[in-house]
Enzyme design. Sequence first.
Site, PDB file in Angstrom:
ATOM      1  N   GLU B  59       0.816  -1.215   0.000  1.00 57.69           N
ATOM      2  CA  GLU B  59       0.000   0.000   0.000  1.00 57.69           C
ATOM      3  C   GLU B  59       0.850   1.266   0.000  1.00 57.69           C
ATOM      4  O   GLU B  59       0.552   2.226  -0.706  1.00 57.69           O
ATOM      5  CB  GLU B  59      -0.952   0.010   1.209  1.00 57.69           C
ATOM      6  CG  GLU B  59      -2.120  -0.975   1.106  1.00 57.69           C
ATOM      7  CD  GLU B  59      -1.741  -2.417   1.444  1.00 57.69           C
ATOM      8  OE1 GLU B  59      -0.579  -2.649   1.845  1.00 57.69           O
ATOM      9  OE2 GLU B  59      -2.592  -3.298   1.301  1.00 57.69           O
ATOM     10  N   HIS B 128     -11.777  -4.958   9.034  1.00 53.94           N
ATOM     11  CA  HIS B 128     -12.305  -4.647   7.704  1.00 53.94           C
ATOM     12  C   HIS B 128     -13.530  -3.735   7.772  1.00 53.94           C
ATOM     13  O   HIS B 128     -14.275  -3.648   6.803  1.00 53.94           O
ATOM     14  CB  HIS B 128     -12.702  -5.926   6.964  1.00 53.94           C
ATOM     15  CG  HIS B 128     -11.548  -6.681   6.398  1.00 53.94           C
ATOM     16  ND1 HIS B 128     -10.703  -7.440   7.166  1.00 53.94           N
ATOM     17  CD2 HIS B 128     -11.094  -6.798   5.126  1.00 53.94           C
ATOM     18  CE1 HIS B 128      -9.782  -7.994   6.386  1.00 53.94           C
ATOM     19  NE2 HIS B 128      -9.999  -7.621   5.145  1.00 53.94           N
TER      20      HIS B 128
END
Lengths: 332, 330
Positions: B59, B128
């Site tokens: 990322e 999440h």
Amino acid sequence: MTFPPSPPLPDPSHAHSLLRSMLLVRRFEEKCAELYTEQKIRGFLHLYIGEEAVATGSIAALERRDSVVATYREHGQALARGVPATTVMAEMFGKQEGCARGRGGSMHLFDAETRFYGGNAIVAGGLPLAVGLALAAHMQGEDRVTACYFGDGAMAEGEFHESMNLAALWNLPVLFCCENNLYAMGTALEVAQAETDLALRATSYGMPAWPVDGMDVLAVEHATRRAVQSVRAGGGPHFLEFRTYRFRPHSMFDPELYRSRDEVAEWKKRDPIVLLANRMREAGILDDAGMDALEAEVAEEVDNSVRFAEEGSWEPVEELTRFVHSDPEVAE
Amino acid sequence: MKTTYREAVREAIREAMHRDERVFLMGEDVGRYGGCYAVSKGLLEEFGPERIRDTPLAESGFTGAGIGAALGGMRPIVEIMTVNFSFLALDQIVNNAATLLHMSGGAFNVPLVIRMATGGGRQVAAQHSRSLEGWYAHIPGLRIVAPATLDDARGMLWSALEDPDPVILFEHVLLYNMEGELPEQAGPVSIEGAAVRREGTDVSLITFGIGVFKALEAAEVLAEEGVSAEVLDLRSLRPLDDRAILETVRKTHRAVIIDEGWRSGGISAEISARITEGAFYDLDAPPARVCGVEVPTPYPEHLERAALPQVPDIVEAARGLLSGGEGDVA
């Protein structure tokens, strides 16, 4: 470590220009240290003294269209790249005539004209940026190379790994220039890295990598030319480990508890400026008068930069929040 | 034309790719997989792997590469699979994207768009399900937008790409399947300014993203009780549309702020503060907040539901303001 024999001296004018470039960085920074004690320069000041051959030799091998990404110890890269000493010094003073309008200071030199993308003070933070600049060149079909400087300390960061992998995976035109000065601030290489052969680690990403005598400007330039040529020709990223040494403390606050005076003295015997000057003297292309003339020329440039910075102006406080977003006219 | 939020985002990406060859999409599984939420499905076949660029799980690396590519003259759309993973890229987003323009004295701007999914409600547990739009809205140099409607999903991307500076778009995971009508000729819409989604006179429900639809539902319930609720969709969290916020509060004299994020230090706190700073004497009651309960979002359906703002919570908060009681819930 034994390196291959130093390359032959280049033609006299180029040798002089390398010597001049290194000397400018040295004298400029000596002046910076002085100005720091006078409190003209504030904040953090990280001197490059001792490592001048790396920026000078490697940037000499780049073209104008290439890009440079550097660290917070980047005065050498900026000056070697041709960012004017005047605007660099004004930046150190925090004046709006500085190359970043005084907003960055010593650690954050920027210059669009020379494609100098900073001055990043997060260790390894510039590496992904360099990968992206190379990605842009690749997608635009341009043969620009991005030279990315970082220290040995950056190789312990996750961003180093991510960037190396991306650059190699996508075969991007990046030249990774590791300035291995043996210490990440005060932490020695062997205290921080499981594998201290840094070039070896780089090869594990599938890119050519080799160590270079970072105190020998001719070796630095020679290695960089070879690497840049290959990168530009589509050979993908290359990694050069420049073995070098910082003669001064990490910053102006560092009492240097982590290394011995003997070690520093030993490395100073291989002062990159003295090494080149001696080679030039031996070859008969430099004498005392020549050296004096060069010193005078450099001193004048440094004095001029200080004068420029002194005469510079403070950005009006009303402009404090300018450039958080682009001025409307900058918008396309 | 019948469409979904997912298709609207995809159409926005397609249009941008056709309009500007500098635009490309990069992120984890955006190509061969078709996007984790199937947003980019089919785009690889249409545009090829150079412009629909699958990245490794890195990322920080690929977000930073997006910043570098933007500096180098491209117009990247970086997709970070979810806001939860964006923490791995915080250095690049905060220290570089948001900072370079100012720190370089205007020498280098970063025309980068980052899209990321946000929010809970799918029983995928704490790592999440976060809603941290407010965190990003804290950072000067970023523009934070949260398209809730199909029009905004379709139209905000292009305007974000036209912005010379970094813009982050937050797409709530529960909105991707939302269906509705969109005009054939739907195109760019402004990324600035809030929008009143339902007019009302008694209480303002101020929110964004998925909260807009929960607020609209709550407004229906309140209407049956004779309470007229106005729903303000903030659309942009940085900058906040102070004018629209104060305008609705001055009209209704009561505000409920709804945010899936946590109350402490969240965007709801900021909105509440601005209301009290700017419209204190127009208020008939203190601002109320309906926020995520301060726990990491749990997995079981009943606990997750309890942890996130729900329609009855909003209704209850509004009722509380109208009855003169304390408004805060959760």
